[in-house]
Write a protein that holds these residues in place. Structure first.
Motif, PDB file in Angstrom:
ATOM      1  N   ALA A  65       0.819  -1.168   0.115  1.00  0.00           N
ATOM      2  CA  ALA A  65       0.075  -0.001  -0.099  1.00  0.00           C
ATOM      3  C   ALA A  65       0.784   1.350   0.050  1.00  0.00           C
ATOM      4  N   VAL A  66       2.075   1.312   0.638  1.00  0.00           N
ATOM      5  CA  VAL A  66       2.639   2.520   0.847  1.00  0.00           C
ATOM      6  C   VAL A  66       3.575   2.376  -0.474  1.00  0.00           C
ATOM      7  N   LYS A  67       3.998   1.354  -1.118  1.00  0.00           N
ATOM      8  CA  LYS A  67       4.903   1.430  -2.409  1.00  0.00           C
ATOM      9  C   LYS A  67       3.821   2.061  -3.532  1.00  0.00           C
ATOM     10  N   LYS A  68       2.516   1.851  -3.396  1.00  0.00           N
ATOM     11  CA  LYS A  68       1.933   2.382  -4.524  1.00  0.00           C
ATOM     12  C   LYS A  68       1.715   3.751  -4.466  1.00  0.00           C
ATOM     13  N   VAL A  69       1.817   4.415  -3.219  1.00  0.00           N
ATOM     14  CA  VAL A  69       1.547   5.996  -3.194  1.00  0.00           C
ATOM     15  C   VAL A  69       3.138   6.599  -3.429  1.00  0.00           C
ATOM     16  N   GLY A  70       4.079   5.947  -3.436  1.00  0.00           N
ATOM     17  CA  GLY A  70       5.397   6.530  -3.302  1.00  0.00           C
ATOM     18  C   GLY A  70       5.593   6.860  -4.727  1.00  0.00           C
ATOM     19  N   ASN A  71       6.267   7.863  -5.186  1.00  0.00           N
ATOM     20  CA  ASN A  71       7.088   8.542  -6.312  1.00  0.00           C
ATOM     21  C   ASN A  71       8.229   7.677  -6.725  1.00  0.00           C
ATOM     22  N   TYR A  72       8.826   6.992  -5.763  1.00  0.00           N
ATOM     23  CA  TYR A  72      10.008   6.128  -6.403  1.00  0.00           C
ATOM     24  C   TYR A  72      10.050   5.217  -4.873  1.00  0.00           C
ATOM     25  N   ILE A  73      10.349   3.940  -5.352  1.00  0.00           N
ATOM     26  CA  ILE A  73      10.675   2.830  -4.269  1.00  0.00           C
ATOM     27  C   ILE A  73      12.086   2.653  -4.296  1.00  0.00           C
ATOM     28  N   THR A  74      12.775   2.860  -3.304  1.00  0.00           N
ATOM     29  CA  THR A  74      13.938   2.613  -3.083  1.00  0.00           C
ATOM     30  C   THR A  74      14.267   1.365  -2.628  1.00  0.00           C
ATOM     31  N   THR A  75      15.747   1.022  -2.355  1.00  0.00           N
ATOM     32  CA  THR A  75      16.157  -0.400  -1.866  1.00  0.00           C
ATOM     33  C   THR A  75      15.525  -0.388  -0.347  1.00  0.00           C
ATOM     34  N   SER A  76      15.802  -1.280   0.662  1.00  0.00           N
ATOM     35  CA  SER A  76      15.463  -1.268   1.956  1.00  0.00           C
ATOM     36  C   SER A  76      16.348  -0.577   3.007  1.00  0.00           C
ATOM     37  N   VAL A  77      15.682  -0.418   4.175  1.00  0.00           N
ATOM     38  CA  VAL A  77      16.714   0.265   5.001  1.00  0.00           C
ATOM     39  C   VAL A  77      18.045  -0.356   5.178  1.00  0.00           C
ATOM     40  N   ASP A  78      18.101  -1.811   5.095  1.00  0.00           N
ATOM     41  CA  ASP A  78      19.331  -2.624   5.168  1.00  0.00           C
ATOM     42  C   ASP A  78      20.311  -2.437   3.996  1.00  0.00           C
ATOM     43  N   GLU A  79      19.637  -2.135   3.041  1.00  0.00           N
ATOM     44  CA  GLU A  79      20.381  -2.282   1.626  1.00  0.00           C
ATOM     45  C   GLU A  79      20.678  -0.589   1.299  1.00  0.00           C
ATOM     46  N   ASP A  80      20.989   0.428   2.256  1.00  0.00           N
ATOM     47  CA  ASP A  80      21.269   1.613   1.711  1.00  0.00           C
ATOM     48  C   ASP A  80      20.309   2.529   1.102  1.00  0.00           C
ATOM     49  N   GLY A  81      18.947   2.406   1.576  1.00  0.00           N
ATOM     50  CA  GLY A  81      17.730   2.854   0.833  1.00  0.00           C
ATOM     51  C   GLY A  81      17.877   4.149   0.730  1.00  0.00           C
ATOM     52  N   ILE A  82      17.896   4.850   2.046  1.00  0.00           N
ATOM     53  CA  ILE A  82      17.894   6.321   2.080  1.00  0.00           C
ATOM     54  C   ILE A  82      19.009   6.926   1.132  1.00  0.00           C
ATOM     55  N   TYR A  83      20.403   6.550   1.235  1.00  0.00           N
ATOM     56  CA  TYR A  83      21.498   6.866   0.664  1.00  0.00           C
ATOM     57  C   TYR A  83      21.299   6.863  -0.997  1.00  0.00           C
ATOM     58  N   ASN A  84      20.719   5.542  -1.443  1.00  0.00           N
ATOM     59  CA  ASN A  84      20.552   5.527  -2.816  1.00  0.00           C
ATOM     60  C   ASN A  84      19.250   6.309  -3.354  1.00  0.00           C
ATOM     61  N   ALA A  85      18.390   6.639  -2.573  1.00  0.00           N
ATOM     62  CA  ALA A  85      17.333   7.373  -3.341  1.00  0.00           C
ATOM     63  C   ALA A  85      17.789   8.949  -3.424  1.00  0.00           C
ATOM     64  N   LEU A  86      18.543   9.218  -2.394  1.00  0.00           N
ATOM     65  CA  LEU A  86      19.266  10.584  -2.542  1.00  0.00           C
ATOM     66  C   LEU A  86      20.033  10.826  -3.742  1.00  0.00           C
ATOM     67  N   LYS A  87      20.845   9.807  -4.011  1.00  0.00           N
ATOM     68  CA  LYS A  87      21.657   9.711  -4.988  1.00  0.00           C
ATOM     69  C   LYS A  87      20.801   9.819  -6.511  1.00  0.00           C
ATOM     70  N   TYR A  88      19.743   8.882  -6.320  1.00  0.00           N
ATOM     71  CA  TYR A  88      18.866   8.798  -7.649  1.00  0.00           C
ATOM     72  C   TYR A  88      18.411  10.101  -8.040  1.00  0.00           C
ATOM     73  N   PHE A  89      18.135  10.984  -6.981  1.00  0.00           N
ATOM     74  CA  PHE A  89      17.403  12.217  -7.420  1.00  0.00           C
ATOM     75  C   PHE A  89      18.451  13.469  -7.319  1.00  0.00           C
ATOM     76  N   SER A  90      19.716  12.976  -7.208  1.00  0.00           N
ATOM     77  CA  SER A  90      21.027  13.809  -7.463  1.00  0.00           C
ATOM     78  C   SER A  90      20.713  14.830  -6.251  1.00  0.00           C
ATOM     79  N   ILE A  91      20.333  14.666  -5.032  1.00  0.00           N
ATOM     80  CA  ILE A  91      20.013  15.668  -3.879  1.00  0.00           C
ATOM     81  C   ILE A  91      21.296  15.388  -2.886  1.00  0.00           C
ATOM     82  N   ILE A  92      22.167  14.671  -3.249  1.00  0.00           N
ATOM     83  CA  ILE A  92      23.611  14.506  -2.464  1.00  0.00           C
ATOM     84  C   ILE A  92      24.508  13.937  -3.491  1.00  0.00           C
TER      85      ILE A  92
END
Length: 260
Positions: free
Chosen positions: A233-260
């Motif tokens: 249900a959460v994945k359906k509303v997200g603009n983007y689905i990143t990897t899991s918390v244990d697979e560097d999900g936050i870092y990966n998404a921020l790199k994907y969107f060129s924020i870091i």
């Protein structure tokens, strides 16, 4: 341009496996700070237990959206709070006198208590590495503001509580218990208050989450990111689905969107 990012705690910032914020996430948060991007907690937790059982207290945030949006503060200033109406609390206490459902009551100042503890309570709190609440006389809720209720019930019994709590909404991130808050509340409401406080637009905000209590938050920011470990249900509303918390999900998404 993203100017503020909101992070859920359990399953987003903090791993359910290690009960820690991964190093990749810590690195990402530091990079955000270097760029002048403000970072906020957005959690269902009470302010007094944000850092319990994890390493979040080692990090610095610009503000906190707690109790699923019912208590929001920054720089020791409360910028928004909303409690459950007394009428509903009176009816709930009467009901609990003759039922066997565990229900936690959450006040403002470091005070949480429960009518009794069973195995479900133990299982849920063990999963987030948080100690059991004190068992107290819940009649004290008649004299104090209650910002959130946590009945330990499965989804098929949600209606039992919602038939009583007519002025409340229910959400959950775990099948063993629910978060009950004032009607019309949610993390997104407090995020709107934060935006007003700082002068951010919706398009300048971003959020990360994994539970159903994050759905309104992800739907009301410029970029909503669902963790790889989030439910469908959460994945359906997200603009983007990143990897899991244990697979560097936050870092990966921020790199994907060129924020870091």
């Amino acid at each position: 341009m993203i100017k503020a990012i909101f992070f859920d705690i359990d399953g987003t910032l903090v791993s359910f496996k290690t009960h820690k914020v991964p190093q990749s996430t810590i690195d990402a948060l530091n990079l955000l700070r270097e760029k002048g991007i403000k970072i906020f907690i957005a959690t269902g937790r009470h302010p007094s237990i944000i850092g319990l059982g994890n390493n979040i207290n080692e990090l610095r945030f610009d503000g906190y959206v707690t109790l699923n949006g019912q208590y929001c503060f920054t720089d020791n200033k409360v910028i928004y709070k909303k409690s459950i109406c007394r009428e509903d609390i009176v009816k709930l206490i009467e009901f609990l006198k003759t039922s066997n459902y565990p229900c936690a009551f959450i006040e403002e100042k470091e005070y949480m208590y429960i009518n009794h503890i069973n195995d479900d309570v133990k299982t849920v709190l063990k999963s987030v590495n948080v100690p059991l609440p004190n068992v107290k006389d819940i009649s004290r809720a008649l004299e104090n503001e209650i910002f959130q209720l946590n009945p330990y019930i499965p989804p098929e019994k949600d209606h039992i509580f919602m038939d009583i709590l007519k002025n409340c909404d229910l959400t959950r991130w775990n099948p063993l218990f629910s978060d009950i808050i004032p009607a019309g509340g949610g993390k997104h409401v407090a995020i709107e208050k934060v935006r007003e406080f700082y002068g951010f637009s919706k398009e300048e905000t971003m959020a990360f989450g994994d539970g159903e209590n994050d759905i309104t938050m992800l739907s009301n920011v410029g970029i909503g990111v669902a963790m790889g470990n989030a439910n469908e249900a959460v994945k359906k509303v997200g603009n983007y689905i990143t990897t899991s918390v244990d697979e560097d999900g936050i870092y990966n998404a921020l790199k994907y969107f060129s924020i870091i």
